[in-house]
Design a protein around this motif. Sequence first.
Motif, short mmCIF file in Angstrom:
data_model
loop_
_atom_site.label_atom_id
_atom_site.label_comp_id
_atom_site.label_asym_id
_atom_site.label_seq_id
_atom_site.Cartn_x
_atom_site.Cartn_y
_atom_site.Cartn_z
N PRO A 73 -0.87 9.79 -7.04
CA PRO A 73 -1.21 10.91 -6.14
C PRO A 73 -2.69 11.28 -6.15
O PRO A 73 -3.20 11.81 -5.16
N SER A 74 -3.38 10.98 -7.25
CA SER A 74 -4.81 11.29 -7.30
C SER A 74 -5.65 10.27 -6.54
O SER A 74 -6.86 10.47 -6.35
N GLY A 75 -5.03 9.18 -6.10
CA GLY A 75 -5.73 8.16 -5.33
C GLY A 75 -6.41 7.10 -6.16
O GLY A 75 -7.05 6.19 -5.63
N ARG A 76 -6.25 7.15 -7.49
CA ARG A 76 -6.92 6.17 -8.34
C ARG A 76 -6.20 4.83 -8.36
O ARG A 76 -6.81 3.79 -8.64
N VAL A 77 -4.89 4.83 -8.10
CA VAL A 77 -4.10 3.60 -8.02
C VAL A 77 -3.30 3.65 -6.72
O VAL A 77 -2.57 4.63 -6.47
N ALA A 78 -3.41 2.63 -5.90
CA ALA A 78 -2.67 2.58 -4.64
C ALA A 78 -1.18 2.35 -4.91
O ALA A 78 -0.83 1.62 -5.84
N PRO A 79 -0.30 2.95 -4.10
CA PRO A 79 1.14 2.74 -4.30
C PRO A 79 1.53 1.26 -4.29
O PRO A 79 2.34 0.82 -5.12
N GLY A 80 0.94 0.49 -3.39
CA GLY A 80 1.26 -0.93 -3.33
C GLY A 80 0.86 -1.67 -4.60
O GLY A 80 1.56 -2.58 -5.05
N ALA A 81 -0.26 -1.27 -5.18
CA ALA A 81 -0.70 -1.91 -6.42
C ALA A 81 0.25 -1.59 -7.56
O ALA A 81 0.56 -2.46 -8.38
N ALA A 82 0.72 -0.35 -7.61
CA ALA A 82 1.66 0.04 -8.66
C ALA A 82 2.97 -0.72 -8.52
O ALA A 82 3.53 -1.21 -9.51
N LEU A 83 3.45 -0.85 -7.28
CA LEU A 83 4.69 -1.59 -7.06
C LEU A 83 4.50 -3.06 -7.42
O LEU A 83 5.38 -3.69 -8.04
N GLY A 84 3.35 -3.63 -7.04
CA GLY A 84 3.08 -5.02 -7.37
C GLY A 84 3.05 -5.25 -8.87
O GLY A 84 3.58 -6.26 -9.37
N LEU A 85 2.45 -4.31 -9.62
CA LEU A 85 2.44 -4.42 -11.08
C LEU A 85 3.85 -4.36 -11.64
O LEU A 85 4.21 -5.12 -12.55
N ALA A 86 4.65 -3.45 -11.10
CA ALA A 86 6.01 -3.31 -11.60
C ALA A 86 6.81 -4.58 -11.39
O ALA A 86 7.52 -5.05 -12.30
N VAL A 87 6.70 -5.17 -10.22
CA VAL A 87 7.42 -6.42 -9.92
C VAL A 87 6.88 -7.56 -10.79
O VAL A 87 7.64 -8.36 -11.36
N GLY A 88 5.55 -7.64 -10.91
CA GLY A 88 4.95 -8.70 -11.69
C GLY A 88 5.31 -8.64 -13.16
O GLY A 88 5.64 -9.66 -13.78
N PHE A 89 5.26 -7.43 -13.73
CA PHE A 89 5.62 -7.27 -15.13
C PHE A 89 7.10 -7.59 -15.36
O PHE A 89 7.47 -8.14 -16.39
N THR A 90 7.94 -7.23 -14.39
CA THR A 90 9.37 -7.54 -14.52
C THR A 90 9.59 -9.05 -14.57
O THR A 90 10.30 -9.56 -15.45
#
Length: 306
Positions: A73-90
């Motif tokens: 929400p602060s704009g430091r990490v884009a939602p798409g980047a967070a989702l991509g990290l979550a999928v990649g780490f999984t």
Amino acid sequence: MPTLADLAELVRAPAALSVPGDVVAGAAAAGSLGRRTPALATASVLLYWAGMAGNDWADRRLDAVERPERPIPSGRVAPGAALGLAVGFTAAGVGLAAAVGGRRAAGVAVGLAAAIWGYDLRAKNTAAGPAVMAACRGLDVLLGATDGRLSRALPAAATVAAHTWTVTALSRREVDGALGSALPLGTLAGTALVAAGAARPPSAVHRPVTAGPAVRSPGGNPLPAVRAALPAVLAAGYAARYGAAQARVLTDPSAGRVRAAVGAGITGLPALQGALTARAGAGVVGVLVAAAAPLGRRLARKVSPT
């Protein structure tokens, strides 16, 4: 472009110190503590980071109102980047578990990943939330046991799951406070039961037959007595710190006190894992696992574990 500090905050990097001990405790209980354990612990950390990134992605709209300082929400990490990290780490976590432990470890890792995503996307804000999160941690313990006798790790998995239930139940009141004493009383009672279960000395199944008497005789070998006392010492340390934080919520049920108790539950988990590891007969390894607790508390002052 997010910085490393932003990503560390997104995945609650210090809290990851509470994760490898699950796998170690499971491996010790199953009699399979060995060269594959570190790799399985790494897979577990990757899945944990996936859960943290996925959690913030799923909660991004709610956090914009309740916790606007968080990375998305602060704009430091884009939602798409967070989702991509979550999928990649999984994918990385499941893949590593399969590569190291074969189909058995892959099956548990897939179940763990499903439970993590189920919590983030569906169960978190429902009555089933604490139970699903507890199941995640229980499966994490069993991941470490996949190279040995899985059934022997079930008590350790249940113990860690019970602890996780108390932390998750408290975490649901991090924004509004505990609203009374019922919740901290219940979680405090659960913590006492968890600590009592972990404090039992090594069982006869795990204790070496040459270990000698459980109590030191004059001029005898002190190691058996130390080995027998170690689970209780580590469990007492866990109960004292986490229990004290919950006791403070009884007198002050504010959101800040609740968050502090949740943080104590997360950073104090290695002491419990160490007690379980020592109870399985791996005392030195148990002490090393428990040593992550003070380190986690120090790092938590820089990056919040909640």
